[in-house]
Design a protein around this motif. Sequence first.
Motif, PDB file in Angstrom:
ATOM      1  N   GLU A 167     -24.573  12.370 -14.868  1.00 40.06           N
ATOM      2  CA  GLU A 167     -24.123  13.527 -15.613  1.00 40.06           C
ATOM      3  C   GLU A 167     -23.913  14.686 -14.646  1.00 40.06           C
ATOM      4  O   GLU A 167     -24.744  14.951 -13.790  1.00 40.06           O
ATOM      5  CB  GLU A 167     -25.164  13.884 -16.667  1.00 40.06           C
ATOM      6  CG  GLU A 167     -24.733  14.963 -17.587  1.00 40.06           C
ATOM      7  CD  GLU A 167     -25.721  15.149 -18.734  1.00 40.06           C
ATOM      8  OE1 GLU A 167     -25.567  16.150 -19.427  1.00 40.06           O
ATOM      9  OE2 GLU A 167     -26.620  14.325 -18.909  1.00 40.06           O
ATOM     10  N   ASN A 168     -22.814  15.372 -14.786  1.00 38.49           N
ATOM     11  CA  ASN A 168     -22.493  16.505 -13.929  1.00 38.49           C
ATOM     12  C   ASN A 168     -22.967  17.804 -14.555  1.00 38.49           C
ATOM     13  O   ASN A 168     -22.922  17.977 -15.768  1.00 38.49           O
ATOM     14  CB  ASN A 168     -20.983  16.592 -13.685  1.00 38.49           C
ATOM     15  CG  ASN A 168     -20.485  15.426 -12.873  1.00 38.49           C
ATOM     16  OD1 ASN A 168     -21.199  14.916 -12.045  1.00 38.49           O
ATOM     17  ND2 ASN A 168     -19.260  15.025 -13.116  1.00 38.49           N
ATOM     18  N   TYR A 169     -23.416  18.724 -13.700  1.00 35.24           N
ATOM     19  CA  TYR A 169     -23.862  20.036 -14.139  1.00 35.24           C
ATOM     20  C   TYR A 169     -23.173  21.099 -13.314  1.00 35.24           C
ATOM     21  O   TYR A 169     -22.873  20.886 -12.146  1.00 35.24           O
ATOM     22  CB  TYR A 169     -25.380  20.192 -13.942  1.00 35.24           C
ATOM     23  CG  TYR A 169     -26.207  19.256 -14.768  1.00 35.24           C
ATOM     24  CD1 TYR A 169     -26.498  19.539 -16.101  1.00 35.24           C
ATOM     25  CD2 TYR A 169     -26.712  18.094 -14.219  1.00 35.24           C
ATOM     26  CE1 TYR A 169     -27.264  18.685 -16.862  1.00 35.24           C
ATOM     27  CE2 TYR A 169     -27.480  17.223 -14.973  1.00 35.24           C
ATOM     28  CZ  TYR A 169     -27.757  17.529 -16.286  1.00 35.24           C
ATOM     29  OH  TYR A 169     -28.513  16.678 -17.038  1.00 35.24           O
ATOM     30  N   PHE A 170     -22.957  22.243 -13.914  1.00 38.05           N
ATOM     31  CA  PHE A 170     -22.424  23.393 -13.209  1.00 38.05           C
ATOM     32  C   PHE A 170     -23.608  24.224 -12.714  1.00 38.05           C
ATOM     33  O   PHE A 170     -24.408  24.715 -13.513  1.00 38.05           O
ATOM     34  CB  PHE A 170     -21.521  24.232 -14.113  1.00 38.05           C
ATOM     35  CG  PHE A 170     -21.029  25.487 -13.462  1.00 38.05           C
ATOM     36  CD1 PHE A 170     -20.061  25.428 -12.482  1.00 38.05           C
ATOM     37  CD2 PHE A 170     -21.554  26.708 -13.820  1.00 38.05           C
ATOM     38  CE1 PHE A 170     -19.613  26.588 -11.867  1.00 38.05           C
ATOM     39  CE2 PHE A 170     -21.115  27.873 -13.210  1.00 38.05           C
ATOM     40  CZ  PHE A 170     -20.142  27.807 -12.231  1.00 38.05           C
ATOM     41  N   ILE A 171     -23.754  24.338 -11.399  1.00 39.39           N
ATOM     42  CA  ILE A 171     -24.842  25.121 -10.814  1.00 39.39           C
ATOM     43  C   ILE A 171     -24.384  26.566 -10.740  1.00 39.39           C
ATOM     44  O   ILE A 171     -23.469  26.900  -9.984  1.00 39.39           O
ATOM     45  CB  ILE A 171     -25.227  24.590  -9.419  1.00 39.39           C
ATOM     46  CG1 ILE A 171     -25.728  23.157  -9.539  1.00 39.39           C
ATOM     47  CG2 ILE A 171     -26.266  25.499  -8.776  1.00 39.39           C
ATOM     48  CD1 ILE A 171     -25.995  22.479  -8.214  1.00 39.39           C
ATOM     49  N   GLU A 172     -25.020  27.422 -11.539  1.00 37.51           N
ATOM     50  CA  GLU A 172     -24.635  28.825 -11.584  1.00 37.51           C
ATOM     51  C   GLU A 172     -25.120  29.578 -10.353  1.00 37.51           C
ATOM     52  O   GLU A 172     -24.411  30.425  -9.821  1.00 37.51           O
ATOM     53  CB  GLU A 172     -25.194  29.469 -12.853  1.00 37.51           C
ATOM     54  CG  GLU A 172     -24.641  28.820 -14.118  1.00 37.51           C
ATOM     55  CD  GLU A 172     -25.351  29.291 -15.369  1.00 37.51           C
ATOM     56  OE1 GLU A 172     -25.575  30.518 -15.499  1.00 37.51           O
ATOM     57  OE2 GLU A 172     -25.676  28.445 -16.209  1.00 37.51           O
ATOM     58  N   ASP A 173     -26.345  29.299  -9.920  1.00 39.18           N
ATOM     59  CA  ASP A 173     -26.927  29.923  -8.738  1.00 39.18           C
ATOM     60  C   ASP A 173     -27.844  28.928  -8.052  1.00 39.18           C
ATOM     61  O   ASP A 173     -28.405  28.039  -8.704  1.00 39.18           O
ATOM     62  CB  ASP A 173     -27.756  31.172  -9.102  1.00 39.18           C
ATOM     63  CG  ASP A 173     -26.890  32.377  -9.374  1.00 39.18           C
ATOM     64  OD1 ASP A 173     -25.930  32.602  -8.612  1.00 39.18           O
ATOM     65  OD2 ASP A 173     -27.181  33.105 -10.340  1.00 39.18           O
ATOM     66  N   ALA A 174     -28.021  29.100  -6.748  1.00 37.52           N
ATOM     67  CA  ALA A 174     -28.943  28.259  -5.978  1.00 37.52           C
ATOM     68  C   ALA A 174     -29.738  29.154  -5.036  1.00 37.52           C
ATOM     69  O   ALA A 174     -29.220  30.144  -4.511  1.00 37.52           O
ATOM     70  CB  ALA A 174     -28.174  27.206  -5.194  1.00 37.52           C
ATOM     71  N   TYR A 195     -30.166  27.129 -10.738  1.00 32.86           N
ATOM     72  CA  TYR A 195     -30.096  27.690 -12.084  1.00 32.86           C
ATOM     73  C   TYR A 195     -28.980  26.963 -12.811  1.00 32.86           C
ATOM     74  O   TYR A 195     -27.799  27.106 -12.489  1.00 32.86           O
ATOM     75  CB  TYR A 195     -29.820  29.199 -12.017  1.00 32.86           C
ATOM     76  CG  TYR A 195     -29.954  29.882 -13.348  1.00 32.86           C
ATOM     77  CD1 TYR A 195     -31.190  30.021 -13.955  1.00 32.86           C
ATOM     78  CD2 TYR A 195     -28.837  30.395 -14.003  1.00 32.86           C
ATOM     79  CE1 TYR A 195     -31.322  30.648 -15.182  1.00 32.86           C
ATOM     80  CE2 TYR A 195     -28.960  31.028 -15.224  1.00 32.86           C
ATOM     81  CZ  TYR A 195     -30.200  31.149 -15.810  1.00 32.86           C
ATOM     82  OH  TYR A 195     -30.326  31.770 -17.020  1.00 32.86           O
ATOM     83  N   ILE A 196     -29.369  26.141 -13.781  1.00 32.52           N
ATOM     84  CA  ILE A 196     -28.428  25.271 -14.491  1.00 32.52           C
ATOM     85  C   ILE A 196     -28.669  25.413 -15.993  1.00 32.52           C
ATOM     86  O   ILE A 196     -29.801  25.239 -16.463  1.00 32.52           O
ATOM     87  CB  ILE A 196     -28.621  23.791 -14.086  1.00 32.52           C
ATOM     88  CG1 ILE A 196     -28.455  23.612 -12.582  1.00 32.52           C
ATOM     89  CG2 ILE A 196     -27.665  22.890 -14.846  1.00 32.52           C
ATOM     90  CD1 ILE A 196     -28.844  22.236 -12.081  1.00 32.52           C
ATOM     91  N   ASN A 197     -27.620  25.706 -16.723  1.00 37.89           N
ATOM     92  CA  ASN A 197     -27.693  25.790 -18.190  1.00 37.89           C
ATOM     93  C   ASN A 197     -28.850  26.653 -18.678  1.00 37.89           C
ATOM     94  O   ASN A 197     -29.594  26.284 -19.593  1.00 37.89           O
ATOM     95  CB  ASN A 197     -27.788  24.398 -18.814  1.00 37.89           C
ATOM     96  CG  ASN A 197     -26.560  23.567 -18.575  1.00 37.89           C
ATOM     97  OD1 ASN A 197     -25.450  24.103 -18.481  1.00 37.89           O
ATOM     98  ND2 ASN A 197     -26.725  22.271 -18.454  1.00 37.89           N
TER      99      ASN A 197
END
Length: 81
Positions: free
Chosen positions: A1-8, A63-65
């Motif tokens: 499953e792919n996730y959009f990483i907002e911040d790292a 930081y994801i979802n």
Amino acid sequence: ENYFIEDAYFKIYRVIDNKDVIAYGTGSTNHTRLSYDASGSYFNLDMSLLEADYLYGIKFLYYINGSYEEQKEVFTFRVVE
């Protein structure tokens, strides 16, 4: 499953005693937030902040979802003079 990483973010800790040397900066200063460009994510680290002859670990926090997730893998390095 792919996730959009907002911040790292990254943190540096000393392996021998698990002491955080640079803690995650997820607050108002975001001092450990990763930057990114066309080649990928990166961060600058002043190595003079670290003591020689110690093994250090780097951990990453994403930081994801709407929540923070720490990456399971740890990357280690030793500082030499």
